[in-house]
Scaffold this motif. Structure first.
Motif, PDB file in Angstrom:
ATOM      1  N   GLY A  98       0.829  -1.204   0.000  1.00  0.00           N
ATOM      2  CA  GLY A  98       0.000   0.000   0.000  1.00  0.00           C
ATOM      3  C   GLY A  98       0.865   1.256   0.000  1.00  0.00           C
ATOM      4  N   ARG A  99       0.238   2.380  -0.251  1.00  0.00           N
ATOM      5  CA  ARG A  99       0.965   3.649  -0.274  1.00  0.00           C
ATOM      6  C   ARG A  99       0.745   4.410   1.043  1.00  0.00           C
ATOM      7  N   ILE A 100       1.764   5.147   1.444  1.00  0.00           N
ATOM      8  CA  ILE A 100       1.666   5.992   2.633  1.00  0.00           C
ATOM      9  C   ILE A 100       1.437   7.417   2.145  1.00  0.00           C
ATOM     10  N   ILE A 101       0.263   7.943   2.461  1.00  0.00           N
ATOM     11  CA  ILE A 101      -0.109   9.284   2.006  1.00  0.00           C
ATOM     12  C   ILE A 101      -0.293  10.168   3.238  1.00  0.00           C
ATOM     13  N   CYS A 102       0.536  11.174   3.357  1.00  0.00           N
ATOM     14  CA  CYS A 102       0.488  12.059   4.521  1.00  0.00           C
ATOM     15  C   CYS A 102      -0.436  13.240   4.276  1.00  0.00           C
ATOM     16  N   VAL A 103      -1.212  13.580   5.294  1.00  0.00           N
ATOM     17  CA  VAL A 103      -2.013  14.791   5.263  1.00  0.00           C
ATOM     18  C   VAL A 103      -1.176  15.888   5.914  1.00  0.00           C
ATOM     19  N   GLY A 104      -0.550  16.695   5.077  1.00  0.00           N
ATOM     20  CA  GLY A 104       0.232  17.813   5.568  1.00  0.00           C
ATOM     21  C   GLY A 104       1.717  17.539   5.691  1.00  0.00           C
ATOM     22  N   THR A 105       2.476  18.616   5.599  1.00  0.00           N
ATOM     23  CA  THR A 105       3.933  18.532   5.704  1.00  0.00           C
ATOM     24  C   THR A 105       4.363  18.115   7.108  1.00  0.00           C
ATOM     25  N   THR A 106       3.536  18.408   8.130  1.00  0.00           N
ATOM     26  CA  THR A 106       3.908  18.038   9.509  1.00  0.00           C
ATOM     27  C   THR A 106       3.850  16.529   9.701  1.00  0.00           C
ATOM     28  N   SER A 107       2.825  15.878   9.145  1.00  0.00           N
ATOM     29  CA  SER A 107       2.746  14.413   9.216  1.00  0.00           C
ATOM     30  C   SER A 107       3.912  13.787   8.480  1.00  0.00           C
TER      31      SER A 107
END
Length: 341
Positions: free
Chosen positions: A247-256
């Motif tokens: 699966g892909r890791i998709i971050c919500v925001g630059t902080t995550s």
């Protein structure tokens, strides 16, 4: 690599001054990080870019009403104190305006004496350590007296304090919001999970270093402020499982993004941990965990546009920003979003 390489021309009227009534009705620009191809959608269409087995990483920090307006004792001169970091129970590192008059020993009163503070030390970059005195519970007094520390480019008064927090904000400690998450509603998050996408909650308390301009011409000479982060076992397990399962890791925001990239080992594996990060991500950085990013539109020459450029390439990102300006997207904290995937 020069700071000026990340400049773009932004008309002032495109800086969003107020949040939309419906969080998920903001616009969404989708950018293919390989080809540079773009699509224009609404944020609620984010589901079209997520797949079963992906893991969405969100930052559950909560912004505190950290801006206090008081008066210097003995003079009644107006003083603004912005809480940055809690150093001890009642001692905070703060940004004080006007700072020059607030020497060690200077005292300030807020809310007719409901809260009082004394400058006990002067630290890095002129920040003041302030010891607070009060009766009762500090957080309740802060909620009563404090204002949300909106970025300097937002000049409108915020009517609803909750709108500068995500719907999943949980752990108080930030001086600024992880703004990419402001677009999500509880309903949209539920739809994400129903699609078979795991949601991993991490914490990074956002400091004002987020808004600190890059003052050096050579990007590599810029120093990031440190920010506290924490990753619990449940979040680490979800991210590791998604990665190992394709699966892909998709971050919500630059902080995550900065949180998981700081904590991961060289193989992209995460363990439960906490600490302070000064990670600075700019083009040339090799991502260990991150595959995709949901983010807002950032300031010219900022560390944030540099991070996005590390993922999708400076040329693709600046071309997408140029398109966003042409299409009259709303910029910065209360503005529209983009997904880089």
């Amino acid at each position: 690599m020069k700071t000026s390489d990340f400049y773009f021309d932004l008309p002032e009227e495109l800086i969003a001054q107020d949040p939309l009534e419906d969080r998920s009705s903001s616009r969404l620009l989708a950018l293919d990080k390989v080809s540079g191809k773009t699509e224009h959608r609404k944020f609620k269409d984010i589901l079209a870019y997520l797949k079963p087995g992906d893991c969405l990483v969100i930052n559950n920090t909560k912004v505190i009403p950290a801006r206090l307006i008081g008066a210097k004792e003995g003079t009644d001169a107006k003083v603004e104190v912005l809480l940055l970091k809690r150093k001890e129970k009642d001692v905070w590192e703060t940004l004080v305006k006007p700072g020059k008059k607030m020497k060690v020993g200077a005292r300030v009163s807020f809310g007719d004496g409901l809260l009082k503070g004394e400058v006990v030390d002067i630290v890095e970059e002129g920040n003041r350590l302030v010891r607070f005195e009060y009766e009762g519970i500090f957080e309740e007094i802060l909620d009563q007296l404090g204002q949300m520390p909106l970025p300097p480019y937002i000049t409108h008064q915020l009517q609803d304090k909750d709108r500068y927090n995500t719907v999943y904000a949980e752990h108080a400690g930030s001086a600024a919001a992880p703004t990419a998450g402001l677009h999500f509603t509880p309903e949209l998050l539920k739809q994400v999970e129903e699609k078979g996408v795991d949601i991993a909650r991490v914490t990074l308390h956002v400091g004002l270093g987020t808004f600190r301009p890059v003052k050096v011409e050579d990007v590599t000479n810029h120093h990031m402020h440190s920010e506290f982060y924490q990753i619990e076992k449940e979040a680490a397990d979800k991210i590791n499982h998604a990665k190992e399962s394709g699966g892909r890791i998709i971050c919500v925001g630059t902080t995550s993004c900065r949180t998981i990239e700081s904590a991961a080992d060289e193989n992209g594996h995460l363990e439960p941990c906490s600490g302070w990060t000064e990670i600075f991500i700019y083009p040339g950085y090799k991502f260990k965990v991150l595959d995709g990013l949901i983010t807002n539109f950032h300031l010219p020459e900022s560390t944030l546009i540099m991070l996005v450029s590390a993922l999708a390439g400076k040329e693709h990102v600046l071309a997408a920003y140029e398109e966003a300006v042409k299409e009259r997207y709303r910029f910065f904290s209360f503005g529209d979003a983009m997904i880089v995937i």
